[in-house]
Design a protein around this motif. Structure first.
Motif, PDB file in Angstrom:
ATOM      1  N   ASP A   1      18.725  -4.355 -17.690  1.00 31.27           N
ATOM      2  CA  ASP A   1      18.425  -4.991 -18.489  1.00 31.27           C
ATOM      3  C   ASP A   1      17.161  -6.121 -18.255  1.00 31.27           C
ATOM      4  O   ASP A   1      16.565  -6.800 -19.011  1.00 31.27           O
ATOM      5  N   GLN A   2      16.445  -5.847 -17.079  1.00 30.72           N
ATOM      6  CA  GLN A   2      15.342  -6.663 -16.965  1.00 30.72           C
ATOM      7  C   GLN A   2      13.861  -5.797 -17.212  1.00 30.72           C
ATOM      8  O   GLN A   2      13.876  -4.611 -17.101  1.00 30.72           O
ATOM      9  N   TYR A   3      12.735  -6.500 -17.273  1.00 29.66           N
ATOM     10  CA  TYR A   3      11.482  -5.862 -17.427  1.00 29.66           C
ATOM     11  C   TYR A   3      11.231  -5.249 -16.262  1.00 29.66           C
ATOM     12  O   TYR A   3      11.546  -5.506 -15.098  1.00 29.66           O
ATOM     13  N   SER A   4      10.144  -4.184 -16.461  1.00 32.03           N
ATOM     14  CA  SER A   4       9.772  -3.675 -15.280  1.00 32.03           C
ATOM     15  C   SER A   4       8.392  -4.171 -14.617  1.00 32.03           C
ATOM     16  O   SER A   4       7.597  -3.624 -13.664  1.00 32.03           O
ATOM     17  N   CYS A   5       8.178  -5.441 -14.940  1.00 31.29           N
ATOM     18  CA  CYS A   5       7.168  -6.041 -14.377  1.00 31.29           C
ATOM     19  C   CYS A   5       6.808  -5.995 -12.988  1.00 31.29           C
ATOM     20  O   CYS A   5       5.772  -5.654 -12.307  1.00 31.29           O
ATOM     21  N   CYS A   6       7.971  -6.476 -12.102  1.00 27.76           N
ATOM     22  CA  CYS A   6       7.748  -6.442 -10.842  1.00 27.76           C
ATOM     23  C   CYS A   6       7.642  -5.085 -10.254  1.00 27.76           C
ATOM     24  O   CYS A   6       7.018  -4.818  -9.040  1.00 27.76           O
ATOM     25  N   ARG A   7       8.078  -3.990 -10.788  1.00 26.83           N
ATOM     26  CA  ARG A   7       7.907  -2.552 -10.166  1.00 26.83           C
ATOM     27  C   ARG A   7       6.357  -2.463 -10.018  1.00 26.83           C
ATOM     28  O   ARG A   7       5.808  -2.129  -9.177  1.00 26.83           O
ATOM     29  N   TYR A   8       5.740  -2.792 -11.040  1.00 27.41           N
ATOM     30  CA  TYR A   8       4.188  -2.501 -11.083  1.00 27.41           C
ATOM     31  C   TYR A   8       3.464  -3.565 -10.312  1.00 27.41           C
ATOM     32  O   TYR A   8       2.343  -3.057  -9.797  1.00 27.41           O
ATOM     33  N   ARG A   9       3.939  -4.783 -10.155  1.00 28.57           N
ATOM     34  CA  ARG A   9       3.160  -5.593  -9.221  1.00 28.57           C
ATOM     35  C   ARG A   9       3.415  -5.427  -7.935  1.00 28.57           C
ATOM     36  O   ARG A   9       2.451  -5.516  -6.873  1.00 28.57           O
ATOM     37  N   GLY A  10       4.670  -4.756  -7.477  1.00 28.43           N
ATOM     38  CA  GLY A  10       4.732  -4.308  -6.232  1.00 28.43           C
ATOM     39  C   GLY A  10       3.859  -3.208  -5.910  1.00 28.43           C
ATOM     40  O   GLY A  10       3.383  -3.078  -4.645  1.00 28.43           O
ATOM     41  N   LEU A  11       3.656  -2.248  -6.676  1.00 29.12           N
ATOM     42  CA  LEU A  11       2.870  -1.096  -6.582  1.00 29.12           C
ATOM     43  C   LEU A  11       1.326  -1.698  -6.378  1.00 29.12           C
ATOM     44  O   LEU A  11       0.517  -1.231  -5.667  1.00 29.12           O
ATOM     45  N   HIS A  12       1.041  -2.803  -7.098  1.00 31.86           N
ATOM     46  CA  HIS A  12      -0.465  -3.084  -7.125  1.00 31.86           C
ATOM     47  C   HIS A  12      -0.666  -3.825  -5.688  1.00 31.86           C
ATOM     48  O   HIS A  12      -1.561  -3.839  -5.120  1.00 31.86           O
ATOM     49  N   TYR A  13       0.376  -4.489  -5.155  1.00 36.03           N
ATOM     50  CA  TYR A  13       0.413  -4.963  -3.792  1.00 36.03           C
ATOM     51  C   TYR A  13      -0.136  -4.125  -2.738  1.00 36.03           C
ATOM     52  O   TYR A  13      -1.164  -4.165  -1.921  1.00 36.03           O
ATOM     53  N   TYR A  14       0.502  -2.733  -2.773  1.00 33.50           N
ATOM     54  CA  TYR A  14       0.161  -1.451  -2.003  1.00 33.50           C
ATOM     55  C   TYR A  14      -1.085  -0.886  -2.232  1.00 33.50           C
ATOM     56  O   TYR A  14      -1.823  -0.241  -1.388  1.00 33.50           O
ATOM     57  N   ALA A  15      -1.515  -0.975  -3.538  1.00 39.31           N
ATOM     58  CA  ALA A  15      -2.812  -0.674  -4.052  1.00 39.31           C
ATOM     59  C   ALA A  15      -4.035  -1.263  -3.595  1.00 39.31           C
ATOM     60  O   ALA A  15      -4.934  -0.831  -3.023  1.00 39.31           O
ATOM     61  N   TYR A  16      -3.952  -2.463  -3.712  1.00 40.95           N
ATOM     62  CA  TYR A  16      -4.953  -3.623  -3.567  1.00 40.95           C
ATOM     63  C   TYR A  16      -5.087  -3.798  -2.030  1.00 40.95           C
ATOM     64  O   TYR A  16      -6.175  -4.088  -1.496  1.00 40.95           O
ATOM     65  N   THR A  17      -3.910  -4.047  -1.456  1.00 40.57           N
ATOM     66  CA  THR A  17      -4.146  -4.872   0.016  1.00 40.57           C
ATOM     67  C   THR A  17      -4.833  -3.764   1.051  1.00 40.57           C
ATOM     68  O   THR A  17      -5.827  -4.441   1.920  1.00 40.57           O
ATOM     69  N   PRO A  18      -4.606  -2.504   0.946  1.00 35.72           N
ATOM     70  CA  PRO A  18      -5.525  -1.648   1.959  1.00 35.72           C
ATOM     71  C   PRO A  18      -6.912  -1.785   1.888  1.00 35.72           C
ATOM     72  O   PRO A  18      -7.906  -1.542   2.965  1.00 35.72           O
ATOM     73  N   THR A  19      -7.583  -2.143   0.539  1.00 34.69           N
ATOM     74  CA  THR A  19      -8.976  -2.278   0.433  1.00 34.69           C
ATOM     75  C   THR A  19      -9.306  -3.324   1.353  1.00 34.69           C
ATOM     76  O   THR A  19     -10.706  -3.618   1.266  1.00 34.69           O
ATOM     77  N   TYR A  20      -8.658  -4.476   1.682  1.00 38.11           N
ATOM     78  CA  TYR A  20      -9.184  -5.668   2.353  1.00 38.11           C
ATOM     79  C   TYR A  20      -8.853  -5.323   3.784  1.00 38.11           C
ATOM     80  O   TYR A  20      -8.979  -6.534   4.586  1.00 38.11           O
ATOM     81  N   LEU A  21      -8.336  -4.302   4.461  1.00 39.77           N
ATOM     82  CA  LEU A  21      -8.252  -4.089   5.664  1.00 39.77           C
ATOM     83  C   LEU A  21      -9.620  -4.444   6.619  1.00 39.77           C
ATOM     84  O   LEU A  21      -9.849  -5.278   7.244  1.00 39.77           O
ATOM     85  N   PHE A  22     -10.643  -3.929   5.860  1.00 41.38           N
ATOM     86  CA  PHE A  22     -12.031  -4.090   6.374  1.00 41.38           C
ATOM     87  C   PHE A  22     -12.727  -4.468   5.405  1.00 41.38           C
ATOM     88  O   PHE A  22     -12.815  -3.561   4.158  1.00 41.38           O
ATOM     89  N   THR A  23     -13.527  -5.498   5.453  1.00 44.88           N
ATOM     90  CA  THR A  23     -14.570  -5.937   4.249  1.00 44.88           C
ATOM     91  C   THR A  23     -15.746  -6.062   4.820  1.00 44.88           C
ATOM     92  O   THR A  23     -15.880  -6.399   5.873  1.00 44.88           O
ATOM     93  N   GLU A  24     -16.716  -6.135   3.846  1.00 46.92           N
ATOM     94  CA  GLU A  24     -18.178  -6.516   4.515  1.00 46.92           C
ATOM     95  C   GLU A  24     -19.055  -7.218   3.371  1.00 46.92           C
ATOM     96  O   GLU A  24     -18.735  -7.264   2.379  1.00 46.92           O
ATOM     97  N   GLY A  25     -20.118  -7.932   3.857  1.00 50.22           N
ATOM     98  CA  GLY A  25     -21.123  -8.803   3.083  1.00 50.22           C
ATOM     99  C   GLY A  25     -21.781  -9.497   3.990  1.00 50.22           C
ATOM    100  O   GLY A  25     -21.359 -10.202   5.019  1.00 50.22           O
ATOM    101  N   GLU A  26     -23.073  -9.794   3.377  1.00 45.76           N
ATOM    102  CA  GLU A  26     -23.989 -10.688   4.155  1.00 45.76           C
ATOM    103  C   GLU A  26     -24.122 -10.518   5.647  1.00 45.76           C
ATOM    104  O   GLU A  26     -23.921 -11.406   6.408  1.00 45.76           O
ATOM    105  N   GLY A  27     -24.204  -9.334   6.022  1.00 43.34           N
ATOM    106  CA  GLY A  27     -24.429  -8.925   7.306  1.00 43.34           C
ATOM    107  C   GLY A  27     -23.180  -8.930   8.310  1.00 43.34           C
ATOM    108  O   GLY A  27     -23.154  -9.369   9.385  1.00 43.34           O
TER     109      GLY A  27
END
Length: 549
Positions: A318-344
């Motif tokens: 009876d609940q919406y699926s919003c949390c399913r897709y935000r959970g997937l987003h956590y795993y989608a976005y977070t690895p892109t921040y393992l290493f970041t770069e900018g301004e030397g």
């Protein structure tokens, strides 16, 4: 196919599937970029095809029946996330139809609310916030199109907040608990609005916007985000929401949407400030609530998660699926921040066995058994670095987590530690490669057991932490959830580590009592507690204690 089909029909009020479709497209784009697997993009394209095909001539991109386009439920909210998915798809493919559809939709909504004698944009569900969550997508569109209408609408939204009791920009001061003085306490909607405020700052440069978001984040950290990195009761911020408590599922605590909203605001603030404290928050939420909310087979995420009882790994029918897709987003976005770069700078933000190629061709690789172990080896391989060309070298910013009371980092013959090194916004600054070859960094973070004492349910209780991990009891190891107590010795819990190859991430044994009889109490990481057999096992975070006499 399911998401594509919803755009072909008309639906009544309280229909939220277009939101999930937009979230799905956005996640597919990120996974395609990260993995190189074109099938993810093909799935997104199927949904985008339907979005563009069934968009109305006037730009409406929702699914409500005629006359209900601006219904007070999910009308603008749904289109907000459809725009988000389309803009991500456009960024990945360059297909103009996605940008065109987004612009037409945003223009349709903007013209409606900016018209003379227009209806009140704050007249919507979820404490008046639903319609104004479009702010971030308006700014993204303005950046892509230079269309002043979008910036005008974005600034109009901020003005409406400030003209009411919501006051997202001026309210979050650093004293008392001003979050509760705002006119809107709906957690995920508020977080989405603040993400929009941060995005608006990137085009206007108004310091008050960034300052408001930073102050809001700090207020949440102090007063709302609890020991597993999540928060909210019944999806709302409440007075002393982070107060120690064994929250049961019936009070609907720790919404997965809130966990991702909190993490994403943290990531956005890091991008603008370079402060490592935002990754302390991301890490805590990831290893406790997000991993604890995900089904073992990966198929779903809980809507809410308590601190005691049985684990819930999927949404109720009876609940919406919003949390399913935000959970997937956590795993989608977070690895892109393992290493970041900018301004030397090359930032090492999170610890995992992974590798990435940076924009200048530098290869960075980390090897670790974190969070079971605090040792991390990082190799930075450059084929172009030259001491004679400062533009070809980068400093390495290694995050020193706040849970690491003791740490050491070795680079060649140089040893750094908390005794001899100063940090820059939570990072240890190390010299980057000055010649072609590999620079090896060996870091050792002490994973220390920490005991948090509190009065819970009118009983002296403790929560036990191990580095970023919160621990809990688990009935699968023979610990009943009622009548058990851990003995304290000189104010500290005595733990012995149990090493095993499967099951929990970490497991400890502690001397205590069960129903008054001396026994060993098993503690495991919160993510694993009650998760391995969720229909049978029970878990408990805050554990009653009995002091030795």
């Amino acid at each position: 196919e399911e998401f594509a089909s919803i755009f072909a029909g008309e639906h009544d009020t309280w229909f939220a599937e277009p939101e999930f479709a937009g979230q799905f497209v956005d996640a597919c784009v990120i996974y395609s970029r990260r993995t190189g697997d074109a099938r993810h993009l093909d799935r997104a394209r199927l949904v985008v095809d339907a979005m563009c095909t069934y968009q109305r001539e006037d730009g409406y991109l929702g699914t409500y029946k005629a006359g209900k386009e601006f219904d007070e439920t999910f009308s603008v909210w749904n289109q907000t996330f459809v725009i988000k998915g389309l803009l991500s798809f456009y960024a990945a493919t360059g297909e103009e139809r996605a940008l065109t559809a987004s612009s037409r939709c945003a223009r349709y909504i903007s013209d409606y609310y900016l018209a003379p004698n227009a209806p009140e944009i704050l007249k919507s569900v979820n404490q008046c916030l639903q319609n104004t969550t479009i702010l971030e997508q308006l700014v993204r569109l303005y950046k892509l199109t230079d269309e002043e209408r979008f910036l005008e609408f974005a600034q109009f939204i901020v003005r409406r907040w400030e003209e009411t009791t919501i006051k997202f920009v001026t309210a979050p001061n650093e004293w008392l608990n001003p979050l509760l003085e705002m006119g809107a306490l709906k957690a995920i909607e508020s977080l989405v609005c603040y993400q929009g405020i941060v995005e608006l700052y990137t085009v206007t440069g108004e310091d008050r916007l960034l300052s408001a978001a930073e102050r809001y984040w700090e207020q949440l950290r102090k007063n709302q985000i609890n020991i597993i990195g999540s928060g909210a009761y019944t999806e709302l911020w409440v007075f002393h929401g982070s107060r120690p408590a064994n929250l049961s599922i019936d009070v609907r605590p720790n919404e997965t949407c809130v966990s991702w909203g909190w993490a994403r605001l943290s990531l956005m603030l890091f991008e603008l400030t370079g402060n490592a404290r935002y990754f302390d928050a991301v890490e805590q939420t990831l290893y406790n609530h997000i991993m604890g909310a995900q089904a073992i087979d990966g198929s779903d995420f809980s809507y809410y998660q308590g601190h005691v009882g049985q684990k819930i790994h999927e949404k109720h029918p009876d609940q919406y699926s919003c949390c399913r897709y935000r959970g997937l987003h956590y795993y989608a976005y977070t690895p892109t921040y393992l290493f970041t770069e900018g301004e030397g700078r090359i930032y090492v933000n999170l610890f995992a066995s992974a590798e990435a190629t940076l924009s200048d061709g530098t290869l960075i690789r980390s090897t670790t058994d974190f969070p079971r172990d605090g040792r991390v080896t990082i190799e930075v391989e450059s084929s172009s670095a030259s001491a004679d060309d400062p533009h070809s070298t980068s400093s390495i910013f290694l995050r020193i987590p706040t849970w690491a009371r003791s740490w050491s980092v070795r680079v060649a013959d140089r040893l750094y530690s908390q005794e001899n090194a100063e940090l820059d916004s939570g990072y240890l600054v190390l010299p980057g490669p000055t010649s072609p070859g590999v620079t090896t960094i060996e870091a050792d973070f002490e994973l220390r057991v920490q005991v948090v004492e509190a009065d819970v349910d009118h009983k002296p209780s403790v929560a036990v932490l191990f580095g970023p991990l919160t621990l809990a009891t688990d009935s699968r190891f023979g610990t009943p959830m009622h009548g058990s107590a851990i003995h304290l010795s000189n104010g500290e819990v005595s733990l012995s580590r149990v090493h095993e190859t499967d099951g929990p991430i970490v497991r400890f044994e502690a001397p205590g009592t069960i129903h008054g009889e001396e026994s060993e109490i098993t503690l495991v990481d919160f993510a694993s507690a009650g998760s391995l057999s969720p229909n049978h096992d029970e878990f408990k975070l805050w554990i009653p204690v009995a002091h030795e006499t």
